[in-house]
Design an enzyme around this catalytic site. Structure first.
Site, mmCIF file in Angstrom:
data_model
loop_
_atom_site.group_PDB
_atom_site.id
_atom_site.type_symbol
_atom_site.label_atom_id
_atom_site.label_comp_id
_atom_site.label_asym_id
_atom_site.label_seq_id
_atom_site.Cartn_x
_atom_site.Cartn_y
_atom_site.Cartn_z
ATOM 1 N N GLY A 29 0.809 -1.216 0.000
ATOM 2 C CA GLY A 29 0.000 0.000 0.000
ATOM 3 C C GLY A 29 0.841 1.264 0.000
ATOM 4 C CG ASN A 30 1.532 3.006 -2.680
ATOM 5 O OD1 ASN A 30 0.615 3.374 -3.402
ATOM 6 N ND2 ASN A 30 2.195 1.867 -2.879
ATOM 7 C CB SER A 75 7.799 0.754 -5.104
ATOM 8 O OG SER A 75 6.686 0.178 -4.475
ATOM 9 C CD GLU A 76 2.872 0.369 -7.452
ATOM 10 O OE1 GLU A 76 3.136 1.017 -8.484
ATOM 11 O OE2 GLU A 76 2.687 -0.860 -7.455
ATOM 12 C CG HIS A 95 -2.133 1.069 -4.151
ATOM 13 N ND1 HIS A 95 -3.050 0.235 -4.754
ATOM 14 C CD2 HIS A 95 -0.981 0.353 -4.045
ATOM 15 C CE1 HIS A 95 -2.477 -0.927 -5.015
ATOM 16 N NE2 HIS A 95 -1.227 -0.888 -4.590
ATOM 17 C CG HIS A 97 -2.584 -4.939 -2.045
ATOM 18 N ND1 HIS A 97 -1.352 -5.488 -1.854
ATOM 19 C CD2 HIS A 97 -2.402 -3.938 -2.948
ATOM 20 C CE1 HIS A 97 -0.443 -4.860 -2.597
ATOM 21 N NE2 HIS A 97 -1.066 -3.897 -3.261
ATOM 22 C CG HIS A 158 -1.761 -4.385 -7.828
ATOM 23 N ND1 HIS A 158 -0.925 -3.527 -8.487
ATOM 24 C CD2 HIS A 158 -1.491 -4.209 -6.513
ATOM 25 C CE1 HIS A 158 -0.174 -2.880 -7.631
ATOM 26 N NE2 HIS A 158 -0.505 -3.287 -6.408
HETATM 27 ZN ZN LIG Z 1 -0.028 -2.537 -4.548
#
Ligand SMILES: [Zn+2]
Length: 288
Positions: A29-30, A75-76, A95, A97, A158
Site C-alpha cells: 500500500g501507499n 515504489s508506486e 492504494h 490491497h 493487484h
Molecule cells: Zn499494490
C-alpha cells in the site's frame, strides 16, 4: 490546504487504519497528498503502513524528484503522480490491497452493478484497470484510462486505488469499495441480486448535488452521456457504465445472474432399482 505537519499526521493515521482493517499486509500500500501546487507528501517505500511515524514521509515534486526525507518515496510513486496530473481536483491518493475487493479484481469482475444506492451516489461504477506490473510505468498507463471519470477503481490482479478532496475522503472511498465488495460477494453467494433500475439510478445521480458530490466519477447510466464532448477528446478517458436495467415504474429489478441450480426436489425423480427395471420392461413391452 492542510499544513505539512497535519498531512504527515493524517497519512500516519490512514496507514494505521488500512493496516488495522487488513487492507494491507506487510509493507503493501501507499498514500500521498498534495502539499502545495508542486509538492506532494508521500509514504516511503518498504515500511509497514500500520507503524509509520510523521518524520518517515517523503516530500517530492510532481515529477517525482525527492526534495526532503531520509527514505525513498513509494515504489508506486509513478501511479500517484499520474493521478495528480490527470485530476487537478484530487488532493489525496490511497492504494491498498483490501482482500475482498482484490478478489473481484483477480476474478476480473468489476463492481459495476447498480445494487447499493449510496455507492451509486458516491462512487458510481467501480471499473478494473488492466493488469500492469506493479511499480513500472505500465501501472500509471492502466490507471489513466479510468481515473478522469472515476474516484475509485480496482487494479487487475493487484488491489484498489481511491482518490479524494482530502486524505480521509480518499481513504473512506477505499472503505466503501471493500464494504461494497463484501456485500456483493454475500449477495452472489446467496444466489441473487436485485438491481436498482436505471430510472432510480438517474434519480440517485440527481442527489449528488444535495450531498455536495461533484463529477467526475459519474454514474454513467447512459453510455452516450458518460462523458461530455470535452472529456471524450482526451486521451483514453473512459467510463465504466453502471449495469442498471431499464424498467419504468419498477425501482428494483430481479437480478441478471444466471439462474441458481434447480433444487433437488425440482424436476428430479428418485426410483429404486426395482421401480426402474419395471419402467424399462414396460417401455420395451410397449415397443413390441
Ligand atoms: Zn499494490
Amino acid at each position: 490546504m492542510s499544513t505539512e505537519p497535519q498531512l504527515r499526521a493524517d497519512i500516519v493515521e490512514v496507514g494505521r487504519r488500512m493496516y488495522a482493517r487488513g487492507y494491507t499486509a506487510s509493507n503493501d500500500g501507499n498514500i500521498s497528498a498534495r502539499l502545495g501546487p508542486d509538492r506532494l507528501v508521500m509514504t516511503p517505500k518498504s515500511v509497514c503502513k500500520g507503524f509509520m511515524t510523521p518524520e518517515m514521509m517523503c516530500i517530492t515534486d510532481l515529477d517525482g524528484r525527492k526534495l526532503l526525507g531520509d527514505r525513498d518515496p513509494s515504489s508506486e510513486m509513478l501511479m500517484h503522480l499520474e493521478v495528480y496530473r490527470q485530476r487537478p481536483d484530487v488532493q489525496a491518493v490511497v492504494h491498498a490491497h483490501p482482500p475482498i475487493a482484490t478478489g473481484f479484481a483477480v476474478a476480473g469482475i468489476p463492481l459495476d452493478r447498480a445494487v447499493l444506492a449510496e455507492v451509486l451516489t458516491t462512487l458510481g461504477s467501480i471499473p478494473i484497470a488492466e493488469y500492469a506490473t506493479p511499480s513500472t510505468r505500465e501501472l500509471p498507463e492502466a490507471v489513466r484510462k479510468y481515473i478522469r471519470a472515476h474516484d475509485g477503481m480496482l487494479l487487475a490482479n493487484h488491489g484498489a486505488l481511491t482518490v479524494g478532496a482530502d486524505l480521509f475522503a480518499a481513504y473512506y472511498k477505499m472503505e466503501t469499495i471493500e464494504h461494497f465488495a463484501k456485500i456483493s460477494l454475500v449477495a452472489r453467494l446467496l444466489g441473487r441480486e436485485n438491481l436498482i433500475s436505471r430510472e432510480e439510478v438517474i434519480r440517485l445521480q440527481g442527489l449528488r448535488d444535495t450531498y455536495g458530490i461533484k463529477a467526475p466519477a459519474p454514474i454513467c447510466a447512459d453510455p452516450s452521456t458518460a462523458l461530455g464532448p470535452a472529456d471524450m477528446s482526451q486521451d483514453q478517458a473512459a467510463c465504466q457504465v453502471v449495469q442498471a436495467p431499464s424498467s419504468p415504474g419498477a425501482r428494483l429489478v430481479p437480478d441478471l445472474l444466471p439462474p441458481a441450480p434447480a433444487a433437488k426436489d425440482d424436476g428430479e425423480i428418485r426410483l429404486t432399482y426395482r421401480e426402474l427395471s419395471a419402467l424399462i420392461e414396460d417401455a420395451i413391452r410397449s415397443l413390441r
